[in-house]
Enzyme design. Sequence first.
Site, PDB file in Angstrom:
ATOM      1  N   ALA A  15       4.375  -3.742   1.908  1.00 29.66           N
ATOM      2  CA  ALA A  15       3.709  -3.062   0.788  1.00 29.66           C
ATOM      3  C   ALA A  15       4.504  -1.796   0.486  1.00 29.66           C
ATOM      4  O   ALA A  15       4.166  -0.702   0.929  1.00 29.66           O
ATOM      5  CB  ALA A  15       2.267  -2.742   1.146  1.00 29.66           C
ATOM      6  N   ALA A  34       1.683   6.951   0.946  1.00 31.52           N
ATOM      7  CA  ALA A  34       1.684   5.694   1.689  1.00 31.52           C
ATOM      8  C   ALA A  34       0.559   4.807   1.178  1.00 31.52           C
ATOM      9  O   ALA A  34      -0.094   5.108   0.172  1.00 31.52           O
ATOM     10  CB  ALA A  34       1.533   5.944   3.193  1.00 31.52           C
ATOM     11  N   ASN A  35       0.320   3.692   1.867  1.00 33.73           N
ATOM     12  CA  ASN A  35      -0.776   2.792   1.527  1.00 33.73           C
ATOM     13  C   ASN A  35      -1.414   2.277   2.811  1.00 33.73           C
ATOM     14  O   ASN A  35      -1.009   2.666   3.913  1.00 33.73           O
ATOM     15  CB  ASN A  35      -0.277   1.644   0.646  1.00 33.73           C
ATOM     16  CG  ASN A  35       0.844   0.874   1.307  1.00 33.73           C
ATOM     17  OD1 ASN A  35       0.657   0.272   2.357  1.00 33.73           O
ATOM     18  ND2 ASN A  35       2.018   0.891   0.692  1.00 33.73           N
ATOM     19  N   ARG A  36      -2.388   1.385   2.669  1.00 36.52           N
ATOM     20  CA  ARG A  36      -3.203   0.979   3.817  1.00 36.52           C
ATOM     21  C   ARG A  36      -2.671  -0.253   4.545  1.00 36.52           C
ATOM     22  O   ARG A  36      -3.354  -0.807   5.407  1.00 36.52           O
ATOM     23  CB  ARG A  36      -4.637   0.699   3.358  1.00 36.52           C
ATOM     24  CG  ARG A  36      -5.348   1.901   2.763  1.00 36.52           C
ATOM     25  CD  ARG A  36      -6.760   1.536   2.323  1.00 36.52           C
ATOM     26  NE  ARG A  36      -7.418   2.627   1.644  1.00 36.52           N
ATOM     27  CZ  ARG A  36      -8.062   3.612   2.251  1.00 36.52           C
ATOM     28  NH1 ARG A  36      -8.128   3.633   3.570  1.00 36.52           N
ATOM     29  NH2 ARG A  36      -8.648   4.562   1.551  1.00 36.52           N
TER      30      ARG A  36
END
Length: 411
Positions: free
Chosen positions: A279, A213-215
């Site tokens: 994102a 995943a990402n932030r």
Amino acid sequence: MSSAKRILLIIGGGIAAYKCLDLIRRLRERGHSVRAVMTKAAHHFVTPLSVGALTNERVLTDLFDLDEEREIGHIRLARDSDLIVVAPATADLIARMAGGHADDLATAVLLATEKPVVLAPAMNPAMWRNPATRRNVAQLKADGVRIIGPAVGEMAERGEAGPGRLVEVPELIAAIEGAFEAGASRGGVLEGRHVIITSGPTHEPIDPIRYLANRSSGKQGFELATAAAELGARVTLITGPVSLSEPAGVEIVRIKTAAEMLEAVKAALPADIAVFAAAVADWRVETIQTEKIKKSEKTGAPTLSLTENPDILKMIARPGPERPRLVIGFAAETQNVLTHAQAKLKSKRADWIVANDVSPSSGVMGGENNTVHLITASGVESWPEMSKAKVARKLMERAAEQLHAKRTAAE
């Protein structure tokens, strides 16, 4: 805001009531007048004396006040304000609002008003997640109440954290002034248009408990959905896993993976505008393990074979009968922002790219503000730092102008 407004602030009984003192001060600095109603429980956290000193008005607390109710005070309060703000809105106050109760001054005013209402919840995370609270919030949204927050973070109770904090004062002020703008533009420039917006991260599973995943917090995408709805559009918000309250008047489709997001976007077509603010993870694990990968001293770290995720922006921007008339992508970069964004505009065949610097020093990921560059075939337009709500409003207004220009040119 250029014009002063009359704001009625209803202060509920929660520890976050202390933030209302700063809220009153800042609203008055911006030229607005503020009157306050305090629930009985609010007296345990802030005093009428301190609230009255900041509003420079008598603080109202009692439905059966002899002087006020001689002139049916709760009806006058409901009509004499431009906007009503409820902060902090406790679980109990939300429940009574949703049920149409009028057993104290606060709820009587709310039941009698026809003016816009902004509600800022604040409570323990377990209370916020309770199905009863979720039903009550959904009812208030259906009734047209604008809900801001709650924020995610540490709670007053030791060791407690999660969604339930009252949003910070600047964010609340932005919501208040956004409500004024929404009222001014009701039936607005995107009336009759369908807008698709993607938001948040995607979670690409590795095994049953781990994922890539990402932030991304999803805040910019949610603000875009709010702005488009306020401008009159029918909005489909397709979001990855986030901890944000749902924008009012927006259809929400919740997904987890990039593949699911692509299918949701296809299902939502046709649309006039598509904004790809999510994102999306570029990669996913080629083979998802059905059991948890165990740590082993013999075999060492596992090897993950990755494969590329579908390029949603590129696929939707391809020429064809279902291509939205305006396709807007986002480019979140940590270096050479404009160079990468301009290349993305060409390679993806998007109409616009909104580029920003998301390096840790920028504070954009998870923050309230954003500094963006609008990349079009005509060049680069750099916008000053502003709140994500204002970025969203400006972008959607520009998108509406672009659609109007295209229609005029076609005629």
